[in-house]
Design an enzyme around this catalytic site. Sequence first.
Site, short mmCIF file in Angstrom:
data_model
loop_
_atom_site.label_atom_id
_atom_site.label_comp_id
_atom_site.label_asym_id
_atom_site.label_seq_id
_atom_site.Cartn_x
_atom_site.Cartn_y
_atom_site.Cartn_z
N HIS A 413 42.70 37.57 38.37
CA HIS A 413 43.63 36.57 37.71
C HIS A 413 43.19 35.31 38.49
O HIS A 413 44.04 34.64 39.09
CB HIS A 413 44.90 36.84 38.26
N SER A 586 43.08 33.58 44.39
CA SER A 586 43.64 34.93 43.78
C SER A 586 44.60 35.74 44.68
O SER A 586 44.44 35.81 45.80
CB SER A 586 42.33 36.10 43.66
N ALA A 587 45.81 35.84 44.00
CA ALA A 587 46.82 36.55 44.79
C ALA A 587 47.10 38.09 44.01
O ALA A 587 47.96 38.85 44.70
CB ALA A 587 48.09 36.03 44.92
N HIS A 588 46.20 38.22 43.32
CA HIS A 588 46.16 39.71 42.25
C HIS A 588 44.83 40.13 42.33
O HIS A 588 44.15 39.53 41.68
CB HIS A 588 46.88 39.05 40.87
N GLN A 589 44.85 41.46 42.89
CA GLN A 589 43.65 42.02 42.84
C GLN A 589 43.81 43.44 42.29
O GLN A 589 44.72 44.07 42.35
CB GLN A 589 42.93 42.16 44.06
#
Length: 658
Positions: A413, A586-589
């Site tokens: 994201h 990115s805080a969403h992986q």
Amino acid sequence: MEQRTSSRSHERVLAAVVDAFAPPDADAAATLEIVAGALARLPAHKRSKLSAALAMLTSPFAGLVLAGRFTGFARLDRARRERALLRMSHVRALRPAFDAFARLSLFAAYAATDTQGRSAVWERLRYPGPRADVPRAEPLPTTTIGAGERIVADAVVVGSGAGGGVAAALLARAGLSVVVLEAGPAFEAIASRQREVESFERLYLEAGLCATTDLGVSILAGACVGGGTTVNWSTSLRLPPATAASWSSLVGRAGFSAELADAYDAVESRLGVTVATSHNRNNGVIVDGCTALGWEWRATPRNAECVREGCGYCGFGCAYGTKRSTATTYLRDAVAAGARVFAGARVERIRFDTANGVRPRANGVEAIDVASSRRFAVDAPIVVVAAGSLRTPGVLARSGVTSPHLGKHLHLHPTSAISAQFADRIETWNGVMQSALCDRFADLDPSTGAGHAGFGATIEAAPAHPGLMALGLPWYGRDAHAAEMTDAAFRASLIALTRDRGEGAVGVDERADVTYALDRDDARRLARGLAGAARIALAAGATRVSTLHATPLELSVADAARGGFARFEAELLRRADAREPLALFSAHQMGTARMASDTGAGVVDADGRVYGVDGVLVTDASVFPSASGVNPMLTIMALAHRTVSAYVRAHARDAAPA
């Protein structure tokens, strides 16, 4: 002697580098101490690269090439040091070192305090710092590992975040003895102090310094009890229906969407998810701007009751206990049902029993107590892996699980921001963190901007305290950056969060290197999202907006009124195509052990079971078949609820008398 001399030389260069980046009112000693400590905590292979960069800067040839003076960097005057650093930023091979030193130095300078907890930088920014009304929170009970102790349980859960917390609670409620192993620390004491620098150092993966190998994307991931649910911004969104339907096809389960909907209901009920009813000034920019433009916006569902005037520190862990993270909900449910939670316990690998000669069956894990470096084992026939998309592949690979998809298909994201200047105070650090969003651009053809199969960008407001804001703003000289930061209280931060079709990878060895290159179409979708965010900000009353490019792209309200917006958007798209440096976060992986209908397409099946072995489930975002396109916490928890509920039902059937 030579090694000590070299070390002192590196220290002098590092001090000169930090001094060049930091504003003149920063506490020089505290800033340098934070930077040096952060470098010491880096993984060895990353630290060696930056040591090589420092060694390069000691050479007089570097001074000649970068600043026109045949002398080492530390002997250059400030103007030439700044010129040398800017020259580094435009050399592809040196850009990662520039980015690393800039981010470290700027974050440290704006987050540091003196021994009395004061900061002249904070006074200039009118930033309040930690509040004085933090109550004493009741910490989640955790267990200490005894010397030589061998732990026996029915199930062991690796990780305590969104997926691990739900799994632990459901297994414990079903009557199983459960052990939860969390590599990170407990968070309550750290959260209560509300210090940006301490929270990043202690509660985030790699002390908040995790990034892709080229430093093109800064990665924020929780690494503490409660994982990402402890430090995220409380946004609780379901998958868009079209995405849920596509996942049903990808995992080969016709009833997947309906099962997921039921799980969402259960999770939302336990988390007490409610729709935000009030907005701080930062989120109000989305509300006001969209309303002025006639665009739709919506209030964000959240798993927190932010009633205190000073809320806004949730990214450091909620000090007030009003965020319903797994540490305050599911993990407490698990503990109440008899589970034990171990903090600072890093799992190395899963053990398997291969005596039956058919399929390996899990019989526990091997782990390390982080504080003592003592190894220990947990015997358990059920292993739930929820270590996160950047660590789960390594745990599985070290355990002997093989798949061509393990560690691949990484979605991030990719996110960037528009910084918007206002005449009135915004204070991104104050109030409910994310309460409004605009998904007008969430479905875009990258070329035309028309609807296109659910890929695009969602616009949200990003809370930012001084350290994070400083490392995000482009640096093109100390005084210019300091001037931009002086107006921090008057800046809004709107992000464009992109659902990426492109993919990266994470290494399955101990280094766990992350590689990711922004796909061309994703870059264009991000650019269009940023253009939309700029429109919203200007419509809400911003006097000027700017991007986070290395050379910022700016647009004033006066230029926009003269038709400048079309040129602004066209330039955004040109820079996207040219891959001009842009700060990405990115805080969403997601996706590195993805769920699929067969072994040819993924690592786990539609029920979250790892292909090729028995007794191992995966319940974190690594199982996502594609990027979710929305903040993933609620979907991780719903998938975990669905996976573990199905396992418990099957276990109960197997155990029932014939």
